[in-house]
Write an enzyme that holds these catalytic residues in place. Structure first.
Site, short mmCIF file in Angstrom:
data_model
loop_
_atom_site.label_atom_id
_atom_site.label_comp_id
_atom_site.label_asym_id
_atom_site.label_seq_id
_atom_site.Cartn_x
_atom_site.Cartn_y
_atom_site.Cartn_z
N SER A 140 1.55 6.95 2.08
CA SER A 140 0.88 5.69 1.97
C SER A 140 0.03 5.75 0.60
O SER A 140 -0.34 6.88 0.12
CB SER A 140 0.20 5.05 2.93
OG SER A 140 -0.66 6.00 3.28
N TYR A 141 -0.67 4.58 0.02
CA TYR A 141 -1.60 4.69 -1.22
C TYR A 141 -2.56 5.69 -0.73
O TYR A 141 -3.37 5.59 0.33
CB TYR A 141 -2.03 3.18 -1.28
CG TYR A 141 -2.61 3.12 -2.53
CD1 TYR A 141 -2.19 3.42 -3.88
CD2 TYR A 141 -4.10 2.82 -2.59
CE1 TYR A 141 -2.89 3.26 -4.90
CE2 TYR A 141 -4.81 2.58 -3.82
CZ TYR A 141 -4.32 3.02 -4.92
OH TYR A 141 -4.79 2.77 -5.99
N PRO A 142 -3.06 6.45 -1.64
CA PRO A 142 -3.79 7.62 -1.11
C PRO A 142 -5.43 7.31 -1.71
O PRO A 142 -6.25 8.16 -1.40
CB PRO A 142 -3.62 8.81 -1.97
CG PRO A 142 -2.93 8.37 -3.36
CD PRO A 142 -2.26 6.97 -2.60
N SER A 161 0.77 -1.21 0.05
CA SER A 161 0.10 0.02 0.03
C SER A 161 0.91 1.29 0.00
O SER A 161 0.29 2.37 0.11
CB SER A 161 -0.90 -0.04 1.25
OG SER A 161 -0.40 0.19 2.15
#
Lengths: 235, 648
Positions: free
Chosen positions: B350-352, B152
């Site tokens: 981190s993955y938005p 992620s």
């Protein structure tokens, strides 16, 4: 007909008066009894009579003795304060929630018309972006106080406002609902309703209720045009 | 023995590059791929867990979806079939023409590989792209083992862990996306063709005649480009904007009245507000007011001091990032997402794209806080958290089981970032640190008085500890004026009492944060696609934006919250469809919401792909039939410059 024991009429009248403050005219009572079986017990007759009275128009069937009616000058705005001894029976001809703008009420009605307020389908709701955490700055939410347009047995109309919440008074209440006023204060021509001096008998007048509901949106719109802030509750 | 070869495929080149860098430790060869200038093959060695061991790796990527779905040749021409047939016509999935070299590259590389590791983004769309990659690879090598890396963010340790603990591709999600793609194709094609054919049938002359007939014809006439037909998500999105527009336009102001009571004490003017707030009936307010005055004195009926707190924010989700981005950072949602994705690709956050607002118990939050301790601005607060002020973040109600809340994964000095990157990075960091801080604490005093028949109150707030607010300047919470002393049951004569008059004001036009909130509440689009839908209704000129507060007067564009106003075209579209009187108008969110819910069920395995497809298509087919029956209500005519609606 006419096979009722003597004194029955006065017994019924007596009971309606002592328990519900209702004083039907002798004509109405006689007409009522003609439709009843002679074998019917007293209590059942009283209940049926009460039900009929609550479902009908009090200007047609209640006694108009001065003590059972509003004073003729009840709407006089020059009188700062006085008390009505009563009991006086009145019926509701209109109701309004003074805490809501008319426009707000129209929008709510239209949302219902579009089916957005019904169950089973998601209501379009506005999620609040306000902070959830902060202590609520308490401003009273929800309905009321309400303003009612009331009518007494002689047909006199007067406005009443809820000074304190009266149970059963709400936007959904039935038009034609009967109220008993006892010791109610009138200030500048407006009745100040509170639980101590106001009790609900219930009932409704079917055709008035129907018409009121149907015309509600139109009435609100008309009232907005005349944006004077008065004459809110009815016609 | 020759080492095992493993083929890795990411969703976009930036991720391929970042992952290759981390796994190789920097020793990496980049080779061009014939036919596409963006794609590179990165070659390096890496030791995966058992059973693969030390491997030689080729890491490449795709550019989003490889395949496209179309109707067969004989259905493609506009007049080839009745538009309604497109609800059932066969469809074909093929590799998109421009993606052919990319697919070929994967097929070729797969020939020498023992296993395929898929590194597409861990969301539904990524899962589906992964399945396309798998398809291309299996064509080159049918004995290939297929795995998927679960990650992620592109922080090094996280990537290495993901490489060593691969999982399987989730075919339920693949199926759900495939179904959605099919539905979008069928709906888009059927509705667009139908409208276009209808307008062609009318011709310019007819249109002119209709105009001259004037008010007598009971039909609405719309002029618009057929290719402007909005998708099934843009319709309700536009619908929200149009609904609000009419709420503003139709609004009629009304007067209301209130009563205010003031008391001067210790040189402080204490203002008491009416519990009833305001009433829309002047006469009643006057009568009530007169009775207050007649009472002459007021009595303190309640004195209350109690601790109060302002809660620290919840862990950050995509929807919140988009809303707050346009509120605090003055960026529209698409821009915020673009910047956030960029920060993610570079390994800073981190993955938005996430719906999760709870941190997993396993995640080492202190280590993440530690990384921020070196910053000049928020470092001291981070250090304070490490020195004992750390609080486990609040737990929200959402968990998409795929990604953690958005948080910083590495420290980058804000000075080295571009302006927009800096703003978004700073926001993500501050939000994260705020989550790990204590709530702000204060004391609330409430004084209530009875005056006549009425109750009035006043509140006083003292902020005692700002806590999270120290690091989170986006929110305000200030002490109010200090209240002088009042004693319970004390009787006093108010200094002043007045009836005040006010007027209701219309709601504002829809702002972007509100629109995102509405889409979220009604399940329109996913956190990943909301910004796209919004940007699409702007691009297609269904709506225009303007800064809140009228705009124009020397404001810097893009420097305030934007509000949406529908264009004539936007209004025409929604009204046109609403006038048809569909029970569940396309302009309302219900149909789309049901579709999103269906997709979730397919992902959860509680509904089959076929049931989902048929239920959804049936609902839209009903809508389609209704539109056809009432063709007179909606007509479209091509006109390159003007969009005109006639309510003739």
């Amino acid at each position: 007909m006419a096979a009722f024991p003597s004194g029955l009429t006065s017994q019924i009248a007596q009971q309606l008066k002592s328990t519900k403050s209702l004083e039907p005219t002798a004509t109405w009572l006689a007409a009522f009894l003609r439709t009843q079986k002679s074998t019917t017990p007293l209590q059942a007759l009283v209940s049926t009579a009460l039900f009929r009275l609550l479902a009908s128009d009090i200007t047609q069937n209640l006694e108009r003795t001065p003590s059972a009616c509003l004073p003729p000058d009840v709407c006089n705005v020059n009188i700062k304060e006085r008390s009505l001894s009563g009991p006086i029976v009145v019926q509701v001809l209109g109701i309004d929630d003074m805490s809501k703008s008319r426009w707000e009420q129209i929008e709510a009605i239209e949302a219902l018309e579009r089916g957005e307020g019904t169950k089973g389908r998601e209501i379009i709701r506005l999620p609040s972006t306000e902070d959830e955490g902060s202590a609520s700055t308490s401003v009273q939410k929800g309905g009321g106080p309400h303003k009612l347009l009331l009518q007494d047995p002689q047909g006199l109309r007067v406005y009443g406002i809820e000074l304190k919440d009266v149970e059963g008074v709400a936007l959904g209440m039935h038009i034609g609902c009967k109220l008993v006023l006892e010791g109610t204060i009138v200030a500048r021509g407006i009745l100040l309703l509170e639980p101590r001096t106001t009790s609900l008998l219930g009932g409704r007048i079917e055709h008035l209720h129907k018409a009121w509901k149907e015309n509600r949106k139109r009435d609100l719109k008309a009232a907005i045009q005349d944006n004077s802030g008065s004459a809110r509750a009815g016609n | 023995m020759a080492p095992n070869r493993i083929l890795c495929v990411a969703e976009k080149p930036s991720i391929a590059k970042a992952v290759a860098q981390h796994l190789s430790g920097g020793h990496v060869n980049a080779r061009n791929v014939p036919g596409n200038q963006y794609i590179k093959n990165y070659e390096f060695d890496f030791s995966f867990g058992q059973p693969w061991g030390s491997c030689s790796v080729t890491m490449t990527s795709v550019l989003g979806h490889l395949t496209e779905v179309e109707f067969p040749q004989n259905y493609r021409r506009w007049n080839s079939c009745a538009p309604a047939q497109l609800f059932e016509a066969p469809i074909e999935t093929t590799v998109a023409k421009d993606k052919k070299p990319i697919a070929d590259n994967i097929t070729k590389q797969a020939r020498y590989a023992k296993a395929l590791f898929i590194w597409t983004d861990c969301d539904r769309e990524g899962e589906h792209i992964g399945s396309e990659v798998r398809q291309a690879a299996l064509e080159g090598n049918s004995r290939l083992q297929v795995k998927r890396a679960r990650f992620s963010n592109t922080e090094r340790a996280h990537i290495v862990r993901a490489a060593q603990n691969p999982v399987d591709l989730d075919d339920r999600q693949v199926t759900a996306v495939a179904a959605r793609i099919e539905i979008d194709l069928r709906l888009g094609a059927a509705f667009t063709r139908y409208q276009t054919l209808t307008l062609q049938g009318m011709g310019g002359d007819l249109a002119e005649k209709l105009i001259s007939y004037g008010q007598n014809l009971p039909l609405g006439l719309l002029w618009f480009y057929s290719e402007l037909f909005p998708g099934s998500c843009q319709f309700p999105t536009l619908g929200f904007v149009v609904d609000r527009y009419f709420r503003v336009k139709n609004f009629i102001p009304e007067k209301f009245w209130s009563i205010k009571v003031d008391q001067m004490r210790d040189d402080v003017k204490v203002q008491f507000s009416w519990r009833r707030n305001r009433l829309f009936d002047r006469g009643s307010v006057i009568v009530i007011f007169e009775r207050c005055l007649a009472a002459r004195t007021a009595r303190v009926s309640k004195m209350q001091k109690k601790p109060t707190s302002k809660w620290r924010p919840l862990p950050l989700t995509t929807v919140e990032l988009q809303k707050l981005g346009s509120m605090y950072l003055r960026m529209d949602s698409q821009k915020v997402m673009k910047v956030a994705e960029d920060l993610y690709n570079k390994g800073w956050i981190s993955y938005p794209r996430t719906e999760t607002d709870q941190f997993d118990k396993g995640i080492d939050l202190r280590a993440l806080v530690q990384k921020q301790a070196q910053d000049r601005d928020w470092g001291p607060h981070a250090q304070g958290l490490l020195n004992g002020n750390f609080k486990q973040p609040r737990t929200g109600r959402n968990n998409d089981q795929a990604h953690p809340p958005i948080h910083p994964v590495n420290y980058v000095s804000p000075g080295t970032l571009g302006q927009d990157d800096r703003k978004v990075y700073e926001f993500v960091v501050r939000r994260f640190l705020a989550c790990c801080s204590e709530d702000a604490k204060g004391e609330m005093t409430t004084i209530e008085i009875e005056y006549g028949d009425e109750t009035f109150f006043t509140n006083g707030l003292i902020v005692l500890q700002r806590n999270y607010l120290e690091v989170y300047p986006y929110e305000r919470w200030e002490s109010s004026q200090q209240l002088p002393n009042f004693v319970l049951h004390e009787v006093f004569e108010p200094t002043e009492a007045n009836v005040t008059e006010g007027e209701t004001t219309p709601p504002g036009y829809m702002t972007e944060p509100e629109l995102i909130g509405l889409m979220d509440a009604n399940g329109i689009g996913t956190d990943a696609t909301m910004a796209e839908h919004i940007s699409k209704i702007k691009d297609r000129e269904y709506v225009q934006t303007q800064p809140v507060g009228g705009g124009g007067r020397g404001r810097v564009p893009g420097n305030s919250v934007q509000q949406f106003i529908p264009t004539t075209l936007g209004v025409a579209l929604i009204e046109g469809y609403d006038n048809i009187g569909l029970d569940t108008s396309l302009g309302k969110p219900f149909l789309r919401k049901e579709m999103e819910a269906g997709m979730r069920e397919v992902c959860a395995g509680t509904k089959s792909r076929n049931d989902f497809l048929h239920e959804t298509l049936d609902r839209y087919r009903d809508a389609f039939v209704r539109i056809q029956q009432q063709v007179a209500m909606l007509r479209a005519v091509r006109d390159p410059y003007h969009v005109i609606i006639f309510f003739v």
